[in-house]
Design a protein around this motif. Structure first.
Motif, PDB file in Angstrom:
ATOM      1  N   ASP A   5       0.399  -0.982   2.193  1.00  0.00           N
ATOM      2  CA  ASP A   5       0.349  -0.817   3.651  1.00  0.00           C
ATOM      3  C   ASP A   5       1.279   0.291   4.131  1.00  0.00           C
ATOM      4  O   ASP A   5       1.131   0.769   5.259  1.00  0.00           O
ATOM      5  CB  ASP A   5       0.735  -2.130   4.340  1.00  0.00           C
ATOM      6  N   GLU A  50      -4.192   5.480   3.281  1.00  0.00           N
ATOM      7  CA  GLU A  50      -5.275   4.724   2.661  1.00  0.00           C
ATOM      8  C   GLU A  50      -5.762   5.418   1.392  1.00  0.00           C
ATOM      9  O   GLU A  50      -6.031   6.621   1.376  1.00  0.00           O
ATOM     10  CB  GLU A  50      -6.434   4.560   3.644  1.00  0.00           C
ATOM     11  N   GLY A  51      -5.875   4.639   0.316  1.00  0.00           N
ATOM     12  CA  GLY A  51      -6.349   5.165  -0.955  1.00  0.00           C
ATOM     13  C   GLY A  51      -5.279   5.848  -1.788  1.00  0.00           C
ATOM     14  O   GLY A  51      -5.570   6.313  -2.892  1.00  0.00           O
ATOM     15  N   SER A 101      -7.698  -2.969  -6.585  1.00  0.00           N
ATOM     16  CA  SER A 101      -7.696  -2.277  -5.303  1.00  0.00           C
ATOM     17  C   SER A 101      -6.993  -3.135  -4.256  1.00  0.00           C
ATOM     18  O   SER A 101      -7.342  -4.306  -4.082  1.00  0.00           O
ATOM     19  CB  SER A 101      -9.133  -1.998  -4.852  1.00  0.00           C
ATOM     20  N   ASP A 140      -7.439  -3.133  -1.159  1.00  0.00           N
ATOM     21  CA  ASP A 140      -8.443  -3.611  -0.213  1.00  0.00           C
ATOM     22  C   ASP A 140      -9.137  -4.860  -0.742  1.00  0.00           C
ATOM     23  O   ASP A 140      -9.397  -5.809   0.015  1.00  0.00           O
ATOM     24  CB  ASP A 140      -9.493  -2.522   0.053  1.00  0.00           C
ATOM     25  N   ARG A 153      -6.762  -7.784  -0.350  1.00  0.00           N
ATOM     26  CA  ARG A 153      -6.732  -8.243   1.040  1.00  0.00           C
ATOM     27  C   ARG A 153      -7.933  -9.128   1.364  1.00  0.00           C
ATOM     28  O   ARG A 153      -7.797 -10.175   1.988  1.00  0.00           O
ATOM     29  CB  ARG A 153      -6.717  -7.045   2.001  1.00  0.00           C
TER      30      ARG A 153
END
Length: 261
Positions: free
Chosen positions: A38, A42-43, A249, A251, A254
């Motif tokens: 976070d 992103e990525g 990942s 993401d 999450r």
């Protein structure tokens, strides 16, 4: 700003006790990886979890440490030796010597190596008798951390995991809430802003009678303790046929956390 993180360890770091929607475990390290991701664009974050349940220190050093060294990440979390310490006849001084050799290897290639102490087992049946042995090993871990400049994820001092709600039914692994509190503490150790206080008090529990406690202990011994002893006697490990989660990942982590929240 940590851009890559590799988690090395056993069932604690694999996340046993914190199942996702597909049955695979999440755990504190995965949750901690999300906190780190976070803080990045992103990525722009790489996370690999090499931990496998049931592994002894020498197995972790042989199988996981070389892979972590090859990746040369910004951060390695290294939690190992616990399964050795709870085995009869093991010497915490000897385990610590081998632990230090692994720390020496990891600190040569990783930006930061965060080491982890064992939990205070004073309230855990059977394991409470090993409290002194665990404390001795913890003392070695802290001394090694001082010598190599490693931050310490001190689980012994995390008082909120003394509550039984922080533990899975087997009383050997953390519950999802327990894993969450450890992830938050890991963030604090590295100076990361965390969304909650890991030492936030639990809501009060109704008192339990002696008969209820005894019934719970009998159920635990039958369902978890006896099979665990049986595996030790047969020379088996819960991780004999388990493969590490590998690269994950943030993401995806999450999504899995949110689906079981």
């Amino acid at each position: 700003m940590i851009g890559s993180y590799v988690a090395v360890g056993d069932s604690f770091t694999e996340g046993v006790g914190d199942p996702g929607p597909d049955g695979a475990f999440v755990g504190w390290a995965d949750r901690f990886a999300v906190l780190l991701a976070d803080r990045r664009p992103e990525g722009d974050f790489q996370y690999t979890n090499l931990a496998v349940r049931g592994k002894l220190l020498d197995q972790i050093v042989a199988d996981q440490v070389p892979k972590a060294a090859e990746l040369a990440p910004d951060l390695v979390s290294f939690c190992a030796g616990g399964n050795d310490i709870i085995r009869p006849g093991t010497d915490p001084d000897d385990v610590a010597e081998r632990f230090e050799k692994a720390v020496d290897r990891l600190t040569a290639v990783a930006g930061t190596v965060m080491v982890t102490t064992g939990f205070d087992t004073r309230g855990v049946p059977v394991l409470k008798h090993l409290r002194g042995k665990i404390a001795t090993y913890n003392g070695h871990v802290r001394a090694i951390a001082d010598r190599y400049g490693c931050p310490v994820l001190d689980l012994w001092s995390l008082k909120t995991v003394q509550d039984r709600r922080a533990w899975d039914h087997d009383r050997l692994h953390l519950s999802p809430e327990g894993h969450t509190r450890v992830a938050l503490r890991a963030g604090q150790v590295l100076g990361v802003d965390v969304p909650a206080d890991p030492e936030q008090p639990w809501p009060p529990l109704p008192p339990r009678g002696t008969l209820e406690i005894r019934r719970d202990n009998v159920h635990w011994a039958r369902e978890y303790l006896v099979p665990w002893i049986g595996r030790r006697l047969r020379g088996e490990s819960s991780g004999d046929h388990v493969t590490a989660k590998g690269t994950l990942s943030p993401d995806d982590i999450r999504t899995r956390i949110e689906s079981v929240a």
